[in-house]
Design a protein around this motif. Sequence first.
Motif, PDB file in Angstrom:
ATOM      1  N   ALA A 155       0.835  -1.209   0.000  1.00 45.21           N
ATOM      2  CA  ALA A 155       0.000   0.000   0.000  1.00 45.21           C
ATOM      3  C   ALA A 155       0.867   1.256   0.000  1.00 45.21           C
ATOM      4  CB  ALA A 155      -0.932  -0.010   1.212  1.00 45.21           C
ATOM      5  N   ALA A 156       1.935   1.243   0.783  1.00 42.51           N
ATOM      6  CA  ALA A 156       2.832   2.407   0.840  1.00 42.51           C
ATOM      7  C   ALA A 156       3.560   2.596  -0.488  1.00 42.51           C
ATOM      8  CB  ALA A 156       3.830   2.234   1.974  1.00 42.51           C
ATOM      9  N   TYR A 157       3.992   1.508  -1.087  1.00 42.97           N
ATOM     10  CA  TYR A 157       4.672   1.560  -2.388  1.00 42.97           C
ATOM     11  C   TYR A 157       3.749   2.185  -3.436  1.00 42.97           C
ATOM     12  CZ  TYR A 157       6.146  -0.348  -6.931  1.00 42.97           C
ATOM     13  OH  TYR A 157       6.480  -0.501  -8.254  1.00 42.97           O
ATOM     14  N   GLU A 158       2.520   1.649  -3.542  1.00 45.39           N
ATOM     15  CA  GLU A 158       1.578   2.160  -4.539  1.00 45.39           C
ATOM     16  C   GLU A 158       1.230   3.623  -4.257  1.00 45.39           C
ATOM     17  OE1 GLU A 158       0.574   0.976  -7.292  1.00 45.39           O
ATOM     18  OE2 GLU A 158       0.921  -1.169  -7.201  1.00 45.39           O
ATOM     19  N   GLY A 159       1.001   3.950  -2.995  1.00 45.79           N
ATOM     20  CA  GLY A 159       0.657   5.323  -2.632  1.00 45.79           C
ATOM     21  C   GLY A 159       1.790   6.297  -2.886  1.00 45.79           C
ATOM     22  N   GLY A 160       3.010   5.892  -2.567  1.00 54.53           N
ATOM     23  CA  GLY A 160       4.170   6.746  -2.804  1.00 54.53           C
ATOM     24  C   GLY A 160       4.385   6.995  -4.287  1.00 54.53           C
ATOM     25  N   LEU A 161       4.191   5.944  -5.084  1.00 49.84           N
ATOM     26  CA  LEU A 161       4.352   6.063  -6.530  1.00 49.84           C
ATOM     27  C   LEU A 161       3.301   7.006  -7.112  1.00 49.84           C
ATOM     28  CD1 LEU A 161       6.160   4.884  -8.741  1.00 49.84           C
ATOM     29  CD2 LEU A 161       4.537   3.013  -8.977  1.00 49.84           C
ATOM     30  N   LEU A 162       2.083   6.868  -6.640  1.00 52.75           N
ATOM     31  CA  LEU A 162       0.994   7.727  -7.112  1.00 52.75           C
ATOM     32  C   LEU A 162       1.258   9.190  -6.757  1.00 52.75           C
ATOM     33  CD1 LEU A 162      -2.698   6.900  -7.181  1.00 52.75           C
ATOM     34  CD2 LEU A 162      -2.042   8.962  -5.981  1.00 52.75           C
ATOM     35  N   GLN A 163       1.684   9.427  -5.521  1.00 46.62           N
ATOM     36  CA  GLN A 163       1.969  10.803  -5.090  1.00 46.62           C
ATOM     37  C   GLN A 163       3.144  11.396  -5.860  1.00 46.62           C
ATOM     38  OE1 GLN A 163       1.885  11.506  -0.712  1.00 46.62           O
ATOM     39  NE2 GLN A 163       1.314   9.349  -0.631  1.00 46.62           N
ATOM     40  N   ALA A 164       4.172  10.587  -6.098  1.00 49.48           N
ATOM     41  CA  ALA A 164       5.338  11.070  -6.845  1.00 49.48           C
ATOM     42  C   ALA A 164       4.941  11.432  -8.274  1.00 49.48           C
ATOM     43  CB  ALA A 164       6.439  10.021  -6.849  1.00 49.48           C
ATOM     44  N   ARG A 165       4.069  10.623  -8.856  1.00 52.57           N
ATOM     45  CA  ARG A 165       3.651  10.884 -10.238  1.00 52.57           C
ATOM     46  C   ARG A 165       2.915  12.212 -10.348  1.00 52.57           C
ATOM     47  NH1 ARG A 165      -0.790   7.926 -14.058  1.00 52.57           N
ATOM     48  NH2 ARG A 165      -0.131   8.919 -15.986  1.00 52.57           N
ATOM     49  N   VAL A 166       1.955  12.459  -9.465  1.00 52.65           N
ATOM     50  CA  VAL A 166       1.185  13.704  -9.580  1.00 52.65           C
ATOM     51  C   VAL A 166       2.010  14.924  -9.179  1.00 52.65           C
ATOM     52  CG1 VAL A 166      -1.053  12.563  -9.333  1.00 52.65           C
ATOM     53  CG2 VAL A 166       0.078  13.469  -7.316  1.00 52.65           C
ATOM     54  N   ALA A 167       2.970  14.728  -8.261  1.00 57.28           N
ATOM     55  CA  ALA A 167       3.804  15.852  -7.826  1.00 57.28           C
ATOM     56  C   ALA A 167       4.939  16.135  -8.802  1.00 57.28           C
ATOM     57  CB  ALA A 167       4.378  15.576  -6.442  1.00 57.28           C
ATOM     58  N   GLY A 168       5.301  15.122  -9.610  1.00 56.85           N
ATOM     59  CA  GLY A 168       6.415  15.300 -10.541  1.00 56.85           C
ATOM     60  C   GLY A 168       7.752  15.391  -9.842  1.00 56.85           C
ATOM     61  N   THR A 169       7.850  14.744  -8.682  1.00 53.65           N
ATOM     62  CA  THR A 169       9.086  14.780  -7.897  1.00 53.65           C
ATOM     63  C   THR A 169       9.242  13.460  -7.158  1.00 53.65           C
ATOM     64  OG1 THR A 169      10.179  15.832  -6.014  1.00 53.65           O
ATOM     65  CG2 THR A 169       7.793  15.936  -6.039  1.00 53.65           C
ATOM     66  N   PRO A 170      10.488  13.022  -6.911  1.00 56.00           N
ATOM     67  CA  PRO A 170      10.707  11.764  -6.199  1.00 56.00           C
ATOM     68  C   PRO A 170      10.492  11.867  -4.688  1.00 56.00           C
ATOM     69  CG  PRO A 170      12.806  12.752  -6.767  1.00 56.00           C
ATOM     70  CD  PRO A 170      11.742  13.602  -7.408  1.00 56.00           C
ATOM     71  N   GLU A 171      10.248  13.049  -4.177  1.00 59.84           N
ATOM     72  CA  GLU A 171      10.181  13.224  -2.718  1.00 59.84           C
ATOM     73  C   GLU A 171       9.194  12.290  -2.019  1.00 59.84           C
ATOM     74  OE1 GLU A 171       9.667  16.649   0.702  1.00 59.84           O
ATOM     75  OE2 GLU A 171       9.173  17.133  -1.355  1.00 59.84           O
ATOM     76  N   PRO A 172       7.963  12.114  -2.517  1.00 67.27           N
ATOM     77  CA  PRO A 172       7.056  11.194  -1.823  1.00 67.27           C
ATOM     78  C   PRO A 172       7.593   9.776  -1.726  1.00 67.27           C
ATOM     79  CG  PRO A 172       5.815  12.592  -3.308  1.00 67.27           C
ATOM     80  CD  PRO A 172       7.269  12.832  -3.604  1.00 67.27           C
ATOM     81  N   MET A 173       8.257   9.310  -2.790  1.00 72.01           N
ATOM     82  CA  MET A 173       8.827   7.960  -2.758  1.00 72.01           C
ATOM     83  C   MET A 173       9.975   7.893  -1.756  1.00 72.01           C
ATOM     84  SD  MET A 173       7.295   5.769  -4.813  1.00 72.01           S
ATOM     85  CE  MET A 173       8.363   4.543  -5.526  1.00 72.01           C
ATOM     86  N   ALA A 174      10.753   8.943  -1.672  1.00 74.71           N
ATOM     87  CA  ALA A 174      11.856   8.971  -0.708  1.00 74.71           C
ATOM     88  C   ALA A 174      11.326   8.930   0.717  1.00 74.71           C
ATOM     89  CB  ALA A 174      12.705  10.220  -0.928  1.00 74.71           C
ATOM     90  N   LEU A 175      10.267   9.670   0.987  1.00 71.89           N
ATOM     91  CA  LEU A 175       9.674   9.660   2.326  1.00 71.89           C
ATOM     92  C   LEU A 175       9.108   8.296   2.671  1.00 71.89           C
ATOM     93  CD1 LEU A 175       7.840  13.119   2.182  1.00 71.89           C
ATOM     94  CD2 LEU A 175       9.820  12.535   3.605  1.00 71.89           C
ATOM     95  N   VAL A 176       8.424   7.687   1.702  1.00 73.79           N
ATOM     96  CA  VAL A 176       7.865   6.351   1.914  1.00 73.79           C
ATOM     97  C   VAL A 176       8.988   5.348   2.182  1.00 73.79           C
ATOM     98  CG1 VAL A 176       6.757   4.424   0.691  1.00 73.79           C
ATOM     99  CG2 VAL A 176       5.694   6.683   0.679  1.00 73.79           C
ATOM    100  N   SER A 177      10.047   5.414   1.395  1.00 73.36           N
ATOM    101  CA  SER A 177      11.183   4.510   1.568  1.00 73.36           C
ATOM    102  C   SER A 177      11.766   4.618   2.969  1.00 73.36           C
ATOM    103  CB  SER A 177      12.283   4.816   0.547  1.00 73.36           C
ATOM    104  OG  SER A 177      11.813   4.673  -0.759  1.00 73.36           O
ATOM    105  N   SER A 178      11.978   5.841   3.409  1.00 69.88           N
ATOM    106  CA  SER A 178      12.553   6.073   4.731  1.00 69.88           C
ATOM    107  C   SER A 178      11.664   5.509   5.835  1.00 69.88           C
ATOM    108  CB  SER A 178      12.765   7.576   4.922  1.00 69.88           C
ATOM    109  OG  SER A 178      13.214   7.849   6.224  1.00 69.88           O
ATOM    110  N   ALA A 179      10.354   5.776   5.722  1.00 69.27           N
ATOM    111  CA  ALA A 179       9.424   5.285   6.738  1.00 69.27           C
ATOM    112  C   ALA A 179       9.358   3.765   6.750  1.00 69.27           C
ATOM    113  CB  ALA A 179       8.038   5.876   6.497  1.00 69.27           C
TER     114      ALA A 179
END
Length: 197
Positions: free
Chosen positions: A157-181
């Motif tokens: 769920a976190a992987y899919e959510g992070g990917l979705l957020q990164a796509r709409v934001a156009g930045t890797p930051e959401p995926m980085a935050l998800v990875s860290s958590a």
Amino acid sequence: MKPSDAKQRLIGAMIEALQRRGLHGSGLTELLAAADAPKGVLYHHFPGGKTELAVAAIEVTIARLCDSMEASMAASGDPGAALMIWINGAQKRLDASHYERGCPLATIALETTADDVEIRAALARGFAAVRDRIATGLVNAGYEAAGAHATAALLLAAYEGGLLQARVAGTPEPMALVSSALLTYLKLQRPKEPDHE
């Protein structure tokens, strides 16, 4: 073009379309043009038309995800490291597409309705298969079996959510935050080494 080539091209075109525009944003004419296949070939391989082709695309995507996870686990042996390989790979693909190509599973899942019975069933089977692969990797690494499936559900769920957020934001930051958590969570859940006297 061999029939098997045409079938694979159709599936590939559908996966690409799902990543970029979703099921309902992709017309049949566009799919056939991308696959370089006539309509008769589509219905030969997929008598159920666009829906059956979408189910095949889901199944191929799930198989690739599961293979990717297994390769990541084999390369590292550690679920946290494997997770980073998996997430980093997804992030690189997203970045290479200029944030236009997300996960085809999330895209199609978000637009399905109660009438999309076959597609929803394929997605449910697929997500369950991915969770099972993750849970198996956790158990093999020594994590408790009782919590492995819940942890697998959280990771997916976190992987899919992070990917979705990164796509709409156009930045890797959401995926980085998800990875860290997720790494922090996995460390907290890590099995303790047995005491040796």
